[in-house]
Write a protein that holds these residues in place. Structure first.
Motif, PDB file in Angstrom:
ATOM      1  N   MET A 168       0.816  -1.207   0.000  1.00 48.57           N
ATOM      2  CA  MET A 168       0.000   0.000   0.000  1.00 48.57           C
ATOM      3  C   MET A 168       0.854   1.264   0.000  1.00 48.57           C
ATOM      4  N   TYR A 169       1.880   1.319   0.860  1.00 54.12           N
ATOM      5  CA  TYR A 169       2.642   2.561   0.954  1.00 54.12           C
ATOM      6  C   TYR A 169       4.148   2.394   0.952  1.00 54.12           C
ATOM      7  N   GLY A 170       4.682   1.226   0.754  1.00 49.80           N
ATOM      8  CA  GLY A 170       6.121   1.063   0.587  1.00 49.80           C
ATOM      9  C   GLY A 170       6.843   0.512   1.814  1.00 49.80           C
ATOM     10  N   LYS A 171       7.960  -0.107   1.548  1.00 49.02           N
ATOM     11  CA  LYS A 171       8.743  -0.778   2.595  1.00 49.02           C
ATOM     12  C   LYS A 171       9.294   0.186   3.636  1.00 49.02           C
ATOM     13  N   ALA A 172       9.816   1.331   3.210  1.00 51.59           N
ATOM     14  CA  ALA A 172      10.414   2.264   4.168  1.00 51.59           C
ATOM     15  C   ALA A 172       9.383   2.722   5.195  1.00 51.59           C
ATOM     16  N   ASP A 173       8.161   2.961   4.748  1.00 47.20           N
ATOM     17  CA  ASP A 173       7.104   3.374   5.673  1.00 47.20           C
ATOM     18  C   ASP A 173       6.745   2.236   6.622  1.00 47.20           C
ATOM     19  N   CYS A 174       6.760   1.010   6.120  1.00 45.84           N
ATOM     20  CA  CYS A 174       6.514  -0.154   6.982  1.00 45.84           C
ATOM     21  C   CYS A 174       7.614  -0.297   8.027  1.00 45.84           C
ATOM     22  N   TYR A 175       8.857  -0.130   7.590  1.00 45.55           N
ATOM     23  CA  TYR A 175       9.965  -0.205   8.537  1.00 45.55           C
ATOM     24  C   TYR A 175       9.828   0.875   9.606  1.00 45.55           C
ATOM     25  N   ALA A 176       9.416   2.077   9.190  1.00 43.98           N
ATOM     26  CA  ALA A 176       9.225   3.162  10.155  1.00 43.98           C
ATOM     27  C   ALA A 176       8.146   2.796  11.168  1.00 43.98           C
ATOM     28  N   PHE A 177       7.027   2.267  10.704  1.00 41.53           N
ATOM     29  CA  PHE A 177       5.966   1.865  11.630  1.00 41.53           C
ATOM     30  C   PHE A 177       6.453   0.771  12.579  1.00 41.53           C
ATOM     31  N   CYS A 178       7.265  -0.160  12.077  1.00 45.28           N
ATOM     32  CA  CYS A 178       7.768  -1.244  12.926  1.00 45.28           C
ATOM     33  C   CYS A 178       8.744  -0.727  13.978  1.00 45.28           C
ATOM     34  N   VAL A 179       9.656   0.162  13.587  1.00 50.88           N
ATOM     35  CA  VAL A 179      10.589   0.754  14.552  1.00 50.88           C
ATOM     36  C   VAL A 179       9.812   1.534  15.598  1.00 50.88           C
ATOM     37  N   CYS A 180       8.824   2.300  15.156  1.00 54.28           N
ATOM     38  CA  CYS A 180       8.007   3.069  16.094  1.00 54.28           C
ATOM     39  C   CYS A 180       7.247   2.141  17.039  1.00 54.28           C
ATOM     40  N   ALA A 181       6.746   1.023  16.527  1.00 59.82           N
ATOM     41  CA  ALA A 181       6.025   0.070  17.376  1.00 59.82           C
ATOM     42  C   ALA A 181       6.956  -0.513  18.438  1.00 59.82           C
ATOM     43  N   LEU A 182       8.198  -0.814  18.073  1.00 61.26           N
ATOM     44  CA  LEU A 182       9.157  -1.309  19.063  1.00 61.26           C
ATOM     45  C   LEU A 182       9.400  -0.263  20.146  1.00 61.26           C
ATOM     46  N   ALA A 183       9.568   0.984  19.733  1.00 55.37           N
ATOM     47  CA  ALA A 183       9.775   2.057  20.709  1.00 55.37           C
ATOM     48  C   ALA A 183       8.518   2.271  21.556  1.00 55.37           C
ATOM     49  N   GLU A 184       7.358   2.173  20.941  1.00 55.49           N
ATOM     50  CA  GLU A 184       6.102   2.311  21.690  1.00 55.49           C
ATOM     51  C   GLU A 184       5.954   1.183  22.699  1.00 55.49           C
ATOM     52  N   ALA A 185       6.368  -0.026  22.319  1.00 51.73           N
ATOM     53  CA  ALA A 185       6.330  -1.155  23.253  1.00 51.73           C
ATOM     54  C   ALA A 185       7.263  -0.887  24.436  1.00 51.73           C
ATOM     55  N   ALA A 186       8.425  -0.295  24.164  1.00 51.00           N
ATOM     56  CA  ALA A 186       9.357   0.048  25.241  1.00 51.00           C
ATOM     57  C   ALA A 186       8.757   1.103  26.167  1.00 51.00           C
ATOM     58  N   ALA A 187       7.838   1.902  25.640  1.00 51.00           N
ATOM     59  CA  ALA A 187       7.165   2.926  26.448  1.00 51.00           C
ATOM     60  C   ALA A 187       5.938   2.373  27.162  1.00 51.00           C
ATOM     61  N   GLY A 188       5.660   1.093  26.977  1.00 49.99           N
ATOM     62  CA  GLY A 188       4.531   0.467  27.663  1.00 49.99           C
ATOM     63  C   GLY A 188       3.246   0.439  26.866  1.00 49.99           C
ATOM     64  N   VAL A 224      -3.487   2.973  16.659  1.00 51.92           N
ATOM     65  CA  VAL A 224      -3.832   4.399  16.797  1.00 51.92           C
ATOM     66  C   VAL A 224      -2.759   5.249  16.116  1.00 51.92           C
ATOM     67  N   HIS A 225      -1.509   4.855  16.250  1.00 54.38           N
ATOM     68  CA  HIS A 225      -0.412   5.564  15.579  1.00 54.38           C
ATOM     69  C   HIS A 225      -0.626   5.558  14.067  1.00 54.38           C
ATOM     70  N   MET A 226      -0.946   4.393  13.507  1.00 54.33           N
ATOM     71  CA  MET A 226      -1.203   4.310  12.067  1.00 54.33           C
ATOM     72  C   MET A 226      -2.359   5.218  11.666  1.00 54.33           C
ATOM     73  N   LEU A 227      -3.452   5.148  12.418  1.00 57.59           N
ATOM     74  CA  LEU A 227      -4.620   5.967  12.123  1.00 57.59           C
ATOM     75  C   LEU A 227      -4.275   7.451  12.210  1.00 57.59           C
ATOM     76  N   GLY A 228      -3.511   7.823  13.226  1.00 60.56           N
ATOM     77  CA  GLY A 228      -3.097   9.217  13.372  1.00 60.56           C
ATOM     78  C   GLY A 228      -2.270   9.704  12.194  1.00 60.56           C
ATOM     79  N   ALA A 229      -1.345   8.866  11.729  1.00 59.91           N
ATOM     80  CA  ALA A 229      -0.510   9.240  10.581  1.00 59.91           C
ATOM     81  C   ALA A 229      -1.373   9.422   9.335  1.00 59.91           C
ATOM     82  N   PHE A 230      -2.310   8.502   9.108  1.00 58.61           N
ATOM     83  CA  PHE A 230      -3.192   8.622   7.949  1.00 58.61           C
ATOM     84  C   PHE A 230      -4.092   9.846   8.051  1.00 58.61           C
ATOM     85  N   CYS A 231      -4.587  10.143   9.234  1.00 52.25           N
ATOM     86  CA  CYS A 231      -5.441  11.327   9.417  1.00 52.25           C
ATOM     87  C   CYS A 231      -4.654  12.609   9.172  1.00 52.25           C
ATOM     88  N   LEU A 232      -3.415  12.687   9.682  1.00 50.75           N
ATOM     89  CA  LEU A 232      -2.581  13.853   9.414  1.00 50.75           C
ATOM     90  C   LEU A 232      -2.352  14.035   7.919  1.00 50.75           C
TER      91      LEU A 232
END
Length: 148
Positions: free
Chosen positions: A71-91, A99-107
Motif C-alpha cells: 500500500m505505501y512502501g517498505k520504508a514506511d513499513c519499517y518506520a511503523f515497525c521501529v516506532c512500534a518497538l519504541a512504543e512497546a518500550a514505552a509500555g 492508533v499511531h497508524m490511524l493518526g498518521a493517515f489522518c494527518l
C-alpha cells in the motif's frame, strides 16, 4: 542509556524524513540503526513484555510487512515497525500501534485535503512523502502517553 537510545531513534527518524522528502528514498541502514536502538530500548526497560504484548508486536510487524508494504512502501513499513518497538518500550500495545497508524493517515489526509492534493476517488494527485506524518504521529502519541 535510555535517553541515548531515544536520541538515536529520533535522529534516525529525522534523517529518514529528510531523505524521504529530498530524494523519495530512505537508506536501509537507517532502519538497522533505529531498529537496533528500539530493541535495546525494549530490553533495557523495567517491565518485561507479556505474552500478549509480544504477540501484538509480532502481529503488527507481520501485518505491516505482509499487507501494508504494497500500500505505501517498505520504508514506511519499517518506520511503523521501529516506532512500534519504541512504543512497546514505552509500555504501549497493539491498540496504540494501530492508533499511531490511524493518526498518521489522518494527518496525511487533513494536510493533503487542505493542499487540494486528493482526487475524487480519494487518491493523492501527486505522491508525497509519508514518513514525516508517521514521525509526527509517533511523537504526538508518545507525548500523549507520557502526559495523560
Amino acid at each position: 542509556m535510555r535517553e541515548v537510545l531515544w536520541g538515536v531513534i529520533a535522529l534516525c527518524l529525522l534523517f529518514a524524513c529528510v531523505t524521504d522528502c529530498r530524494t523519495c528514498r530512505v537508506y536501509n541502514f537507517t532502519w538497522w540503526i533505529s531498529g537496533t536502538a528500539a530493541i535495546l530500548l525494549l530490553m533495557t526497560g523495567k517491565n518485561c513484555l507479556s505474552m500478549e504484548d509480544v504477540v501484538g508486536l509480532g502481529l503488527f510487524v507481520f501485518l505491516q510487512m505482509r499487507f501494508f508494504s504494497e500500500m505505501y512502501g517498505k520504508a514506511d513499513c519499517y518506520a511503523f515497525c521501529v516506532c512500534a518497538l519504541a512504543e512497546a518500550a514505552a509500555g504501549m500495545g497493539l491498540w496504540e500501534y494501530l492508533v499511531h497508524m490511524l493518526g498518521a493517515f489522518c494527518l496525511l489526509a487533513v494536510v493533503q485535503a487542505f493542499c487540494r492534493n486528493i482526487d475524487k476517488r480519494g487518491n493523492l494527485k501527486r505522491p508525497v512523502p509519508f514518513l514525516p506524518y508517521i514521525t509526527l504521529a509517533f511523537w504526538a502519541l508518545l507525548w500523549y502517553h507520557y502526559t495523560c
